[in-house]
Scaffold this motif. Structure first.
Motif, PDB file in Angstrom:
ATOM      1  N   ASN A  49      12.344  -8.752  20.644  1.00 22.55           N
ATOM      2  CA  ASN A  49      11.747  -9.452  21.358  1.00 22.55           C
ATOM      3  C   ASN A  49      12.041 -11.074  20.977  1.00 22.55           C
ATOM      4  N   ALA A  50      11.941 -11.462  19.973  1.00 25.95           N
ATOM      5  CA  ALA A  50      12.073 -13.227  19.538  1.00 25.95           C
ATOM      6  C   ALA A  50      13.636 -13.151  20.057  1.00 25.95           C
ATOM      7  N   TYR A  51      14.508 -12.715  19.610  1.00 29.76           N
ATOM      8  CA  TYR A  51      15.929 -12.825  20.418  1.00 29.76           C
ATOM      9  C   TYR A  51      16.146 -13.413  21.700  1.00 29.76           C
ATOM     10  N   ASN A  52      15.325 -12.232  22.481  1.00 26.98           N
ATOM     11  CA  ASN A  52      14.854 -12.655  24.246  1.00 26.98           C
ATOM     12  C   ASN A  52      13.912 -13.824  24.554  1.00 26.98           C
ATOM     13  N   GLU A  53      12.739 -13.832  23.683  1.00 27.07           N
ATOM     14  CA  GLU A  53      12.148 -15.522  23.982  1.00 27.07           C
ATOM     15  C   GLU A  53      13.084 -16.474  23.766  1.00 27.07           C
ATOM     16  N   GLN A  55      15.859 -16.812  23.612  1.00 22.55           N
ATOM     17  CA  GLN A  55      16.805 -16.854  24.511  1.00 22.55           C
ATOM     18  C   GLN A  55      16.284 -17.708  25.817  1.00 22.55           C
ATOM     19  N   LYS A  56      15.318 -17.548  26.299  1.00 23.88           N
ATOM     20  CA  LYS A  56      14.647 -17.716  27.658  1.00 23.88           C
ATOM     21  C   LYS A  56      14.200 -18.889  27.189  1.00 23.88           C
ATOM     22  N   ALA A  57      14.439 -19.794  26.339  1.00 25.38           N
ATOM     23  CA  ALA A  57      13.409 -20.979  25.911  1.00 25.38           C
ATOM     24  C   ALA A  57      13.712 -21.349  25.939  1.00 25.38           C
ATOM     25  N   GLU A  58      15.787 -21.314  25.492  1.00 27.80           N
ATOM     26  CA  GLU A  58      16.237 -22.087  24.480  1.00 27.80           C
ATOM     27  C   GLU A  58      17.040 -23.373  25.273  1.00 27.80           C
ATOM     28  N   ILE A  59      17.505 -23.432  26.923  1.00 25.55           N
ATOM     29  CA  ILE A  59      17.187 -24.688  27.662  1.00 25.55           C
ATOM     30  C   ILE A  59      16.382 -25.556  27.311  1.00 25.55           C
ATOM     31  N   GLU A 324      33.821 -34.455  18.689  1.00 25.96           N
ATOM     32  CA  GLU A 324      33.669 -33.674  19.759  1.00 25.96           C
ATOM     33  C   GLU A 324      33.495 -31.805  19.000  1.00 25.96           C
ATOM     34  N   LEU A 325      33.989 -31.608  18.289  1.00 29.58           N
ATOM     35  CA  LEU A 325      33.742 -30.596  17.548  1.00 29.58           C
ATOM     36  C   LEU A 325      32.527 -30.613  16.576  1.00 29.58           C
ATOM     37  N   LEU A 326      32.040 -32.042  15.965  1.00 22.69           N
ATOM     38  CA  LEU A 326      30.753 -31.899  15.565  1.00 22.69           C
ATOM     39  C   LEU A 326      29.517 -32.103  16.168  1.00 22.69           C
ATOM     40  N   ALA A 327      29.812 -32.189  16.930  1.00 19.80           N
ATOM     41  CA  ALA A 327      28.486 -32.210  18.627  1.00 19.80           C
ATOM     42  C   ALA A 327      28.516 -30.486  18.920  1.00 19.80           C
ATOM     43  N   LYS A 328      29.506 -29.968  19.028  1.00 21.24           N
ATOM     44  CA  LYS A 328      29.696 -28.568  19.102  1.00 21.24           C
ATOM     45  C   LYS A 328      28.911 -27.900  17.989  1.00 21.24           C
ATOM     46  N   ILE A 329      28.654 -28.335  16.739  1.00 24.45           N
ATOM     47  CA  ILE A 329      28.648 -27.411  15.832  1.00 24.45           C
ATOM     48  C   ILE A 329      26.875 -28.201  15.831  1.00 24.45           C
ATOM     49  N   ILE A 330      26.155 -29.929  15.781  1.00 24.70           N
ATOM     50  CA  ILE A 330      25.299 -29.909  16.180  1.00 24.70           C
ATOM     51  C   ILE A 330      24.539 -28.894  17.004  1.00 24.70           C
ATOM     52  N   ALA A 331      25.446 -28.768  18.753  1.00 22.08           N
ATOM     53  CA  ALA A 331      24.332 -27.542  18.995  1.00 22.08           C
ATOM     54  C   ALA A 331      24.227 -26.368  18.939  1.00 22.08           C
ATOM     55  N   TYR A 332      25.848 -25.858  18.631  1.00 24.25           N
ATOM     56  CA  TYR A 332      25.126 -24.718  18.128  1.00 24.25           C
ATOM     57  C   TYR A 332      23.856 -24.702  16.893  1.00 24.25           C
ATOM     58  N   ASN A 333      24.052 -25.485  15.782  1.00 26.59           N
ATOM     59  CA  ASN A 333      22.564 -25.119  14.804  1.00 26.59           C
ATOM     60  C   ASN A 333      21.648 -25.137  15.356  1.00 26.59           C
ATOM     61  N   LEU A 334      21.143 -25.670  16.546  1.00 22.61           N
ATOM     62  CA  LEU A 334      19.931 -26.705  17.293  1.00 22.61           C
ATOM     63  C   LEU A 334      19.238 -24.364  17.671  1.00 22.61           C
ATOM     64  N   THR A 335      20.788 -23.734  18.497  1.00 27.43           N
ATOM     65  CA  THR A 335      20.108 -22.396  19.016  1.00 27.43           C
ATOM     66  C   THR A 335      20.350 -21.844  18.282  1.00 27.43           C
ATOM     67  N   VAL A 336      20.813 -22.290  16.839  1.00 27.14           N
ATOM     68  CA  VAL A 336      20.406 -21.578  15.255  1.00 27.14           C
ATOM     69  C   VAL A 336      18.564 -21.180  15.631  1.00 27.14           C
ATOM     70  N   VAL A 337      18.010 -23.143  15.102  1.00 25.33           N
ATOM     71  CA  VAL A 337      16.836 -23.201  15.290  1.00 25.33           C
ATOM     72  C   VAL A 337      16.199 -22.569  15.813  1.00 25.33           C
ATOM     73  N   ILE A 338      15.982 -22.701  17.714  1.00 24.42           N
ATOM     74  CA  ILE A 338      15.606 -21.884  18.073  1.00 24.42           C
ATOM     75  C   ILE A 338      14.872 -20.490  17.879  1.00 24.42           C
ATOM     76  N   HIS A 339      16.537 -20.157  17.887  1.00 24.93           N
ATOM     77  CA  HIS A 339      15.655 -18.463  17.484  1.00 24.93           C
ATOM     78  C   HIS A 339      14.965 -18.554  16.127  1.00 24.93           C
ATOM     79  N   GLU A 340      15.268 -18.998  14.641  1.00 22.46           N
ATOM     80  CA  GLU A 340      14.649 -19.162  13.879  1.00 22.46           C
ATOM     81  C   GLU A 340      12.909 -19.769  14.038  1.00 22.46           C
TER      82      GLU A 340
END
Length: 354
Positions: A49-53, A55-59, A324-340
């Motif tokens: 449930n948390a994962y689905n919500e 993912q839907k709100a991530e953008i 660019e690689l650092l920007a990838k990792i920043i973007a990834y971290n933000l998606t992790v924060v959204i999941h948490e």
């Protein structure tokens, strides 16, 4: 899981026996008809449930979090010359472009949408992200953004793992086919990560060339992580096995779980910690491996970054490839924060840099 086979004992990885056991377990049950053996597939719980919500709100949430994150960077004062583009807006657009995985021209529409939503004041030229990545002064700023983007989960993470992974570039090594009969090969950039084993957040990163050694990066990564997190333990594979690395973790009040190489001995050579951990490794193998195998989570971190944002860097300039690689990792971290935010109810707050 542990195993007595030589492959597991000396290499520390998942041997074929563990892989087979992970596929199924044989459970014996007593029934009126006698003892019956059933094969039970291993399953792992997931907060769907948390994962689905999330993912839907991530953008939508990603842009809001990114706006707050880049504002933690002090805006440099300008006293002379023509007005410059805001560093907040250029960072926002550059990281948003990497998140979208679009080309610079196609991503320009995202910048216009962000302007309409009030996330940035002015829509920059489509080429601004590329110019920002080529600027070496942006590298330390992006490193700080990596650290800042991980801080919202500091209350959840105490155990970390260190590992490295490669990202392919679109540039090639020198073509020596005529002279040496070698094939044209892609160049690689290596990311050394220190990531949490629970949330898979990247707390610190170092970027080197494809031949950059792993062990020298261990200490700086642990030190940087300790600035924002309380570290309980750090796990890493045999490539990081050294007296120095064990001591560096101990200096932070933490404990390192790094398996010893086959030819290692318990001789201290000035490090009583090395001798102590060596005998603990030999005499309490199951307990040691229970801690060590937390490092498997960083493999999931490496895979997630590449799946979500690609394992190829578009930039051709060496400085731009790092940024660019650092920007990838920043973007990834933000998606992790959204999941948490959805799974553990955290409320992200990015601190102001000094």
């Amino acid at each position: 899981m542990t195993c007595d086979c030589p492959d597991f004992v000396y290499r520390g990885g998942k041997c074929k026996h563990i892989q087979a056991t992970r596929y199924y377990l044989e459970i014996e049950k007593d029934t009126p008809q006698g003892t019956v053996t059933e094969k039970v597939h291993l399953t792992y719980t997931q907060a769907w449930n948390a994962y689905n919500e999330a993912q839907k709100a991530e953008i939508n949430l990603f842009d809001d979090l990114l706006k707050d994150l880049v504002r933690a960077i002090p805006e440099p004062e300008q006293t002379i010359g023509r007005p410059r583009l805001s560093i907040h807006e250029t960072l926002f657009c550059a990281i948003q472009k990497v998140y979208s995985r679009l080309s610079s021209r196609r991503a320009h529409g995202l910048f216009q949408n962000a302007t309409e939503r009030g996330q940035i004041e002015h829509t920059p030229d489509f080429n601004v992200p590329s110019k920002l990545f080529k600027n070496p002064e942006m590298t330390p700023i992006l490193h700080e953004l990596v650290s800042l983007s991980a801080l919202p989960v500091a209350g959840l993470e105490n155990d970390f793992s260190v590992d490295s992974t490669g990202f392919r570039t679109t540039t090639f090594s020198a073509y020596n086919g005529v002279k040496h009969g070698q094939k044209k090969e892609h160049q690689w950039v290596k990311a050394h990560l220190c990531a949490g084993v629970k949330t898979n957040i990247v707390a610190a990163v170092a970027i080197t060339g494809s031949n950059g050694g792993d062990s020298p990066q261990f200490g700086p990564l642990v030190k940087k992580t300790s600035e924002g997190f309380t570290i309980n333990e750090v796990s890493a594979d045999m490539a990081y096995s050294s007296r120095l690395n064990l001591q560096l973790v101990a200096n932070e009040g933490s404990k390192a779980y790094i398996p010893f190489k086959k030819n290692a001995t318990g001789r201290s050579r000035g490090s009583t910690l090395w001798s102590k951990m060596y005998h603990y490794f030999q005499l309490n193998r199951d307990d040691f491996m229970e801690h060590y195998h937390k490092r498997s989570n960083i493999e999931a971190t490496n895979a997630a970054i590449k799946r979500k944002f690609g394992e190829t860097l578009k930039s051709k300039n060496p400085t731009a490839q790092v940024n660019e690689l650092l920007a990838k990792i920043i973007a990834y971290n933000l998606t992790v924060v959204i999941h948490e935010m959805y799974e553990n109810g955290i409320h992200p707050e990015f601190l102001q840099l000094k």
